[in-house]
Design a protein around this motif. Structure first.
Motif, PDB file in Angstrom:
ATOM      1  N   ASP A   1      -7.231 -11.437  33.957  1.00 29.43           N
ATOM      2  CA  ASP A   1      -7.218 -11.624  32.508  1.00 29.43           C
ATOM      3  C   ASP A   1      -8.063 -12.853  32.196  1.00 29.43           C
ATOM      4  O   ASP A   1      -7.651 -13.981  32.475  1.00 29.43           O
ATOM      5  CB  ASP A   1      -5.789 -11.828  32.020  1.00 29.43           C
ATOM      6  N   PRO A   2      -9.264 -12.683  31.612  1.00 30.22           N
ATOM      7  CA  PRO A   2     -10.143 -13.840  31.359  1.00 30.22           C
ATOM      8  C   PRO A   2      -9.525 -14.890  30.449  1.00 30.22           C
ATOM      9  O   PRO A   2      -9.906 -16.063  30.505  1.00 30.22           O
ATOM     10  CB  PRO A   2     -11.372 -13.209  30.695  1.00 30.22           C
ATOM     11  N   ALA A   3      -8.550 -14.499  29.641  1.00 26.31           N
ATOM     12  CA  ALA A   3      -7.900 -15.477  28.766  1.00 26.31           C
ATOM     13  C   ALA A   3      -7.031 -16.440  29.567  1.00 26.31           C
ATOM     14  O   ALA A   3      -6.817 -17.591  29.163  1.00 26.31           O
ATOM     15  CB  ALA A   3      -7.057 -14.762  27.718  1.00 26.31           C
ATOM     16  N   THR A   4      -6.534 -15.972  30.713  1.00 25.26           N
ATOM     17  CA  THR A   4      -5.697 -16.817  31.572  1.00 25.26           C
ATOM     18  C   THR A   4      -6.532 -17.531  32.626  1.00 25.26           C
ATOM     19  O   THR A   4      -6.335 -18.722  32.881  1.00 25.26           O
ATOM     20  CB  THR A   4      -4.607 -15.970  32.258  1.00 25.26           C
ATOM     21  N   THR A   5      -7.437 -16.796  33.243  1.00 23.28           N
ATOM     22  CA  THR A   5      -8.293 -17.373  34.283  1.00 23.28           C
ATOM     23  C   THR A   5      -9.751 -17.062  33.945  1.00 23.28           C
ATOM     24  O   THR A   5     -10.257 -15.995  34.300  1.00 23.28           O
ATOM     25  CB  THR A   5      -7.931 -16.820  35.672  1.00 23.28           C
ATOM     26  N   PRO A   6     -10.430 -17.964  33.247  1.00 27.05           N
ATOM     27  CA  PRO A   6     -11.820 -17.722  32.827  1.00 27.05           C
ATOM     28  C   PRO A   6     -12.761 -17.624  34.023  1.00 27.05           C
ATOM     29  O   PRO A   6     -12.433 -18.047  35.139  1.00 27.05           O
ATOM     30  CB  PRO A   6     -12.130 -18.937  31.964  1.00 27.05           C
ATOM     31  N   GLY A   7     -13.938 -17.079  33.763  1.00 23.76           N
ATOM     32  CA  GLY A   7     -14.889 -16.809  34.829  1.00 23.76           C
ATOM     33  C   GLY A   7     -15.252 -18.009  35.669  1.00 23.76           C
ATOM     34  O   GLY A   7     -15.472 -17.894  36.882  1.00 23.76           O
ATOM     35  N   TRP A   8     -15.342 -19.190  35.067  1.00 23.13           N
ATOM     36  CA  TRP A   8     -15.790 -20.359  35.819  1.00 23.13           C
ATOM     37  C   TRP A   8     -14.809 -20.782  36.898  1.00 23.13           C
ATOM     38  O   TRP A   8     -15.156 -21.574  37.785  1.00 23.13           O
ATOM     39  CB  TRP A   8     -16.087 -21.538  34.891  1.00 23.13           C
ATOM     40  N   ARG A   9     -13.599 -20.242  36.888  1.00 20.01           N
ATOM     41  CA  ARG A   9     -12.646 -20.568  37.956  1.00 20.01           C
ATOM     42  C   ARG A   9     -12.973 -19.857  39.272  1.00 20.01           C
ATOM     43  O   ARG A   9     -12.377 -20.162  40.304  1.00 20.01           O
ATOM     44  CB  ARG A   9     -11.218 -20.219  37.531  1.00 20.01           C
ATOM     45  N   TYR A  10     -13.922 -18.938  39.245  1.00 25.36           N
ATOM     46  CA  TYR A  10     -14.279 -18.172  40.441  1.00 25.36           C
ATOM     47  C   TYR A  10     -15.635 -18.639  40.963  1.00 25.36           C
ATOM     48  O   TYR A  10     -16.633 -18.617  40.244  1.00 25.36           O
ATOM     49  CB  TYR A  10     -14.282 -16.677  40.121  1.00 25.36           C
TER      50      TYR A  10
END
Length: 607
Positions: free
Chosen positions: A381-390
């Motif tokens: 869920d990008p709202a919880t874990t946005p792309g930059w966390r990967y």
């Protein structure tokens, strides 16, 4: 409790050792264990033993003997000057000279990471020599240097994933003072420093922890040896050992973050996982110092809970700040090489590339994995874990070094194909990571090497790797990990940087990293709001048509032609501007002319 190896100086010194199951413990002072001075230690609370002694006449060298056993190094040794089998030496980390008082740190959001191995980054293979190359990294445009493991390991040369003295710094690299100087120099140039740490196992040579205390358990196993004891009796001390290691690197050495190796192998059945404790500790240090501290996990579970915020009452995630997402690498690798053996097989799916570059970092997000023979992963869920966390990559030490010959992605393809891969990576919604030398298309491979003195162990490694690659269909002889020529072959050749065929690749990487910093479309378009399309082209005059790739993120668009025998023309709207290109792309009359294996990044909207 403070530990004996933390402070050093003349006069009396308090030595402590955690050995909860011991009946007696002796402190041994001196570099020669056979001639060492033996001093009986006293049992204290929590399984600790302690004694006051003067190490000055013994050059700060010391070891321990548990229940009359062989001398063993300090599990929390800060320095192993004579190797991992020898006595430890006291180090006063508080006496390091620092000039980074104004350092404000680097957040994971917006970062670009550069992974390097100290021993082969330069011909000298030291921290001091690596300092001389920091300007190259600044000019390149990365913001974080990720060091492969530097915890003391056997011999002189190795990858570092067989470390056995987890608090010490590998002596041939420059020891603890060398690491401190490197971090201080990097901060002076605006670069954060992360360190790759291995908590899930220890190497097979020089691992004396089991002789000291219950550091390992037979309840779980890892592919690399015994599992760390995180939930059996006496495991509180083991957890304290790992958490102390996190604090040691982040505070004593001013490191900005840690990459945690293979966290799926840290089996922990407690209500609060040790990784959650680590993330809370890193956050506490960051808040107290005003310098953000980042923990990035390597995990093969494809589980966004790894980086979801910590919650109360059993809800929420582990709270780590980032995690590697290898599915992105796999999709890029299949696209650029055509290889589909082993775990690459599922990524031959035509939708794989678009899924991982536009919608989710996990191709397997609850889907069937043919490599594993089961359903794998969970949706993001990008709202919880946005792309930059990967954290994603085109090449890493794992994906290159675990090939039979250590060949890099660009060794089997054109410079243009390499550039297309770089553009796909560096226009993605994730945090990009480069592997040393990738940015100029280094000619050197990255091969597996070790330096074990035990011939039986060395021979088992040789045979094991040969058999492993034979199973994967690689023929021929695998480079001998124990041969110094393997290390030399894997050492970067810096003379290449400005030479034809390399300088052009480097310039393109610099342009792409600059665009990531400058273009709002690349900085702020959320995961799930970009797009990737693939179009198979029909060639004329019997020529191969190739494949047209188009990535759109906000007002930024990347267009690439892979393969094909002829130049292909792609129309674009009025006002489109080419921001960077590779492979002879031309712009004229409202269109791009793309030769085979070429790529362009454009701004297609108003600014």
């Amino acid at each position: 409790m403070s530990h004996g190896s933390v402070h050093a100086g003349a006069g009396s010194h308090r030595f402590t050792l955690w050995a909860p199951e011991a009946e007696a413990v002796d402190l041994l002072l001196g570099a020669d264990p056979e001639a060492a001075e033996h001093i009986a230690m006293s049992r204290t609370e929590g399984g600790w033993w302690a004694v006051e002694a003067d190490p000055t006449p013994h050059d700060g060298r010391y070891a321990y003997s548990v229940d009359g056993g062989i001398p063993v190094p300090d599990p929390r040794s800060r320095r192993q000057p004579d190797g991992v089998h020898a006595p430890s030496q006291l180090v006063d980390t508080a006496a390091f000279t620092w000039s980074d008082q104004d350092w404000a740190g680097v957040t994971l959001e917006g970062a670009a990471v550069y992974e390097l191995h100290v021993g082969t980054f330069t011909q000298e293979g030291t921290f001091e020599a690596a300092i001389e190359r920091l300007d190259h990294l600044v000019d390149l445009g990365v913001s974080v240097v990720e060091l492969m493991p530097v915890a003391a390991f056997p011999g002189e040369h190795g990858w570092g994933y067989d470390g056995v003295a987890l608090y010490a710094v590998h002596e041939p690299y420059g020891g603890p003072e060398g690491l401190a100087r490197f971090v201080d120099a990097a901060h002076a140039k605006g670069l954060a420093v992360w360190l790759d740490v291995v908590h899930n196992h220890l190497g097979p040579s020089g691992n004396y922890l089991g002789l000291v205390g219950p550091y390992f358990t037979d309840q779980h196993h890892t592919p690399w040896g015994q599992a760390v004891n995180l939930d059996a009796p006496h495991s509180d001390g083991v957890r304290a050992f790992l958490l102390g290691n996190v604090r040691h690197w982040l505070e004593d050495f001013h490191l900005d973050g840690l990459r945690l190796d293979a966290v799926h192998a840290l089996r922990d059945d407690r209500a609060t996982h040790v990784l959650e404790e680590m993330s809370a500790l890193a956050d506490e240090i960051g808040e107290r110092t005003g310098i953000p501290r980042t923990l990035v996990a390597e995990s093969d579970r494809n589980d966004p809970a790894t980086v979801a915020p910590r919650g109360q009452g059993g809800s929420g995630g582990l709270g780590l700040h980032g995690q590697w997402a290898d599915d992105v690498h796999h999709a890029l690798h299949v696209l650029l090489t055509g290889e589909t053996q082993g775990y690459y097989a599922d990524f031959a799916d035509p939708d794989a590339l678009g899924k991982v570059l536009a919608r989710t970092p996990f191709f397997h997000d609850g889907t069937f994995s043919t490599f594993r023979g089961r359903v794998h992963g969970r949706s993001v869920d990008p709202a919880t874990t946005p792309g930059w966390r990967y954290v994603v990559s085109l090449q890493t030490h794992d994906q290159v070094g675990n090939r039979a010959m250590g060949d890099r992605l660009h060794h089997g393809s054109s410079a243009g194909r390499h550039a297309v891969g770089a553009a796909l990576l560096l226009t993605s919604p994730y945090t990009p990571m480069l592997f040393m030398g990738e940015e100029w298309g280094a000619s050197t491979p990255w091969q597996y090497f070790t330096d074990h003195e035990e011939e039986e162990l060395a021979e088992s490694i040789r045979k094991g790797r040969q058999a492993e690659f034979a199973e994967h269909g690689w023929g021929g002889t695998v480079p001998d990990p124990q041969d110094s020529a393997t290390v030399e072959a894997s050492t970067l050749r810096w003379a290449e940087v400005d030479s034809p065929g390399h300088a052009e690749v480097l310039a393109f990487y610099r342009d792409l990293l600059r665009l990531r910093r400058e273009e709002p479309g690349l900085r702020s378009t959320p995961l799930g709001q970009g797009s990737l399309t693939r179009e198979a082209l029909t060639g004329g005059d019997g020529a191969e048509g190739g494949e047209l790739l188009t990535v759109t993120r906000g007002e930024v668009q990347m267009v690439a032609l892979l393969g094909g025998g002829n130049t292909h023309e792609v129309a674009h709207g009025p006002g489109a501007r080419v921001l960077a290109s590779f492979g002879g792309v031309e712009q004229a009359s409202g269109a791009l002319r793309l030769p085979p294996d070429s790529v362009a990044v454009l701004r297609v909207g108003e600014r």
